[in-house]
Design a protein around this motif. Sequence first.
Motif, PDB file in Angstrom:
ATOM      1  N   PRO A  51      -6.589 -27.419  19.628  1.00  0.00           N
ATOM      2  CA  PRO A  51      -5.608 -27.154  18.575  1.00  0.00           C
ATOM      3  C   PRO A  51      -6.294 -26.656  17.309  1.00  0.00           C
ATOM      4  CG  PRO A  51      -5.889 -29.517  18.904  1.00  0.00           C
ATOM      5  CD  PRO A  51      -6.599 -28.842  20.021  1.00  0.00           C
ATOM      6  N   ALA A 102     -10.669 -30.333  17.858  1.00  0.00           N
ATOM      7  CA  ALA A 102      -9.776 -29.547  17.006  1.00  0.00           C
ATOM      8  C   ALA A 102     -10.630 -28.590  16.179  1.00  0.00           C
ATOM      9  CB  ALA A 102      -8.949 -30.452  16.088  1.00  0.00           C
ATOM     10  N   ASN A 136      -3.294 -20.905  20.068  1.00  0.00           N
ATOM     11  CA  ASN A 136      -3.560 -22.339  19.952  1.00  0.00           C
ATOM     12  C   ASN A 136      -3.358 -22.867  18.535  1.00  0.00           C
ATOM     13  OD1 ASN A 136      -5.841 -20.663  19.435  1.00  0.00           O
ATOM     14  ND2 ASN A 136      -7.129 -22.478  19.325  1.00  0.00           N
ATOM     15  N   ARG A 138      -1.713 -24.829  15.881  1.00  0.00           N
ATOM     16  CA  ARG A 138      -0.816 -25.984  15.967  1.00  0.00           C
ATOM     17  C   ARG A 138      -0.195 -26.362  14.633  1.00  0.00           C
ATOM     18  NH1 ARG A 138      -1.117 -24.548  20.185  1.00  0.00           N
ATOM     19  NH2 ARG A 138      -1.807 -25.551  22.120  1.00  0.00           N
ATOM     20  N   GLY A 139      -0.834 -25.965  13.536  1.00  0.00           N
ATOM     21  CA  GLY A 139      -0.293 -26.347  12.238  1.00  0.00           C
ATOM     22  C   GLY A 139      -0.821 -25.457  11.135  1.00  0.00           C
ATOM     23  N   LEU A 169       5.704 -25.358  15.567  1.00  0.00           N
ATOM     24  CA  LEU A 169       4.494 -25.296  14.750  1.00  0.00           C
ATOM     25  C   LEU A 169       4.615 -26.258  13.575  1.00  0.00           C
ATOM     26  CD1 LEU A 169       1.799 -23.634  14.185  1.00  0.00           C
ATOM     27  CD2 LEU A 169       3.194 -22.318  12.574  1.00  0.00           C
ATOM     28  N   LYS A 170       3.596 -27.073  13.358  1.00  0.00           N
ATOM     29  CA  LYS A 170       3.604 -28.024  12.258  1.00  0.00           C
ATOM     30  C   LYS A 170       3.322 -27.307  10.942  1.00  0.00           C
ATOM     31  CE  LYS A 170       4.215 -31.488  15.063  1.00  0.00           C
ATOM     32  NZ  LYS A 170       5.527 -32.173  15.114  1.00  0.00           N
ATOM     33  N   TRP A 223      -1.397 -34.071  14.189  1.00  0.00           N
ATOM     34  CA  TRP A 223      -1.120 -32.724  14.705  1.00  0.00           C
ATOM     35  C   TRP A 223      -2.049 -32.390  15.865  1.00  0.00           C
ATOM     36  CZ3 TRP A 223      -0.737 -29.086   9.796  1.00  0.00           C
ATOM     37  CH2 TRP A 223       0.403 -29.443   9.046  1.00  0.00           C
ATOM     38  N   ALA A 224      -3.315 -32.764  15.715  1.00  0.00           N
ATOM     39  CA  ALA A 224      -4.330 -32.416  16.714  1.00  0.00           C
ATOM     40  C   ALA A 224      -4.291 -33.316  17.944  1.00  0.00           C
ATOM     41  CB  ALA A 224      -5.723 -32.462  16.082  1.00  0.00           C
TER      42      ALA A 224
END
Length: 239
Positions: A51, A102, A136, A138-139, A169-170, A223-224
Amino acid sequence: MTHQPGPPAPSPTASPGADAVTPAQALGWMHTARFLTTAPKLEFLPAHEMPEIAFVGRSNAGKSTCINTLTQQKRLAFASKTPGRTQSINLFALGRQGTTDAVLADLPGYGYAAVPKQDKLRWQQVMANYLVSRENLRGVVLLTDPRLGLTELDEILLEVIRPRVEQGLKFLVLLTKADKLNRSEGAKALSIARLQAGGGDVKLFSALKKQGVEETAFLLWQWAHPAASASPAPPSSNE
């Protein structure tokens, strides 16, 4: 210019145990950050499955200071003496004992008036392509000075990522330099930013007073590691 192959993608590792970590432990995880690679264009970024969390914001929003504070490393993210001159995506690996679970992506600051127009346009396109196409990702952490609020460029960026936010998506808005606000000003800035952000989290952050540091590290850890984050986050001191 001959393309030089970048470093190999970091090897994934199993995430920490299913037990949720504490905010202090999440901050310790952030301390493991180390430089991975720098990429002037998207095609130079290594492909990997970990992530990725991107930090974005206007020049002078305090992005480098925020990353250095979260990772407890004074010079991990380099703050150029000339805002807007850093024009590469810098990646930092996270993970204990040399493993990687991450990656942090430090995107160039945008909006600085002294940068030539063609450079601004080029980097706006690179950033938009990254935010839209990086599989990949994620945020996204958007940093902004609460005394200025979200600017037109910030709102354009929000529109770029909105479809991905709707897909999961964060997203976090960090109001930096919060030590320059009194309590009522901070509360007002939070309220306004929440309305402008249209979803996502909003937190006050001060590198000087360490306000919001553990809470932010804890959120990024969640998140990760979504599978290991079943327990609710502790109450935020910003509420």
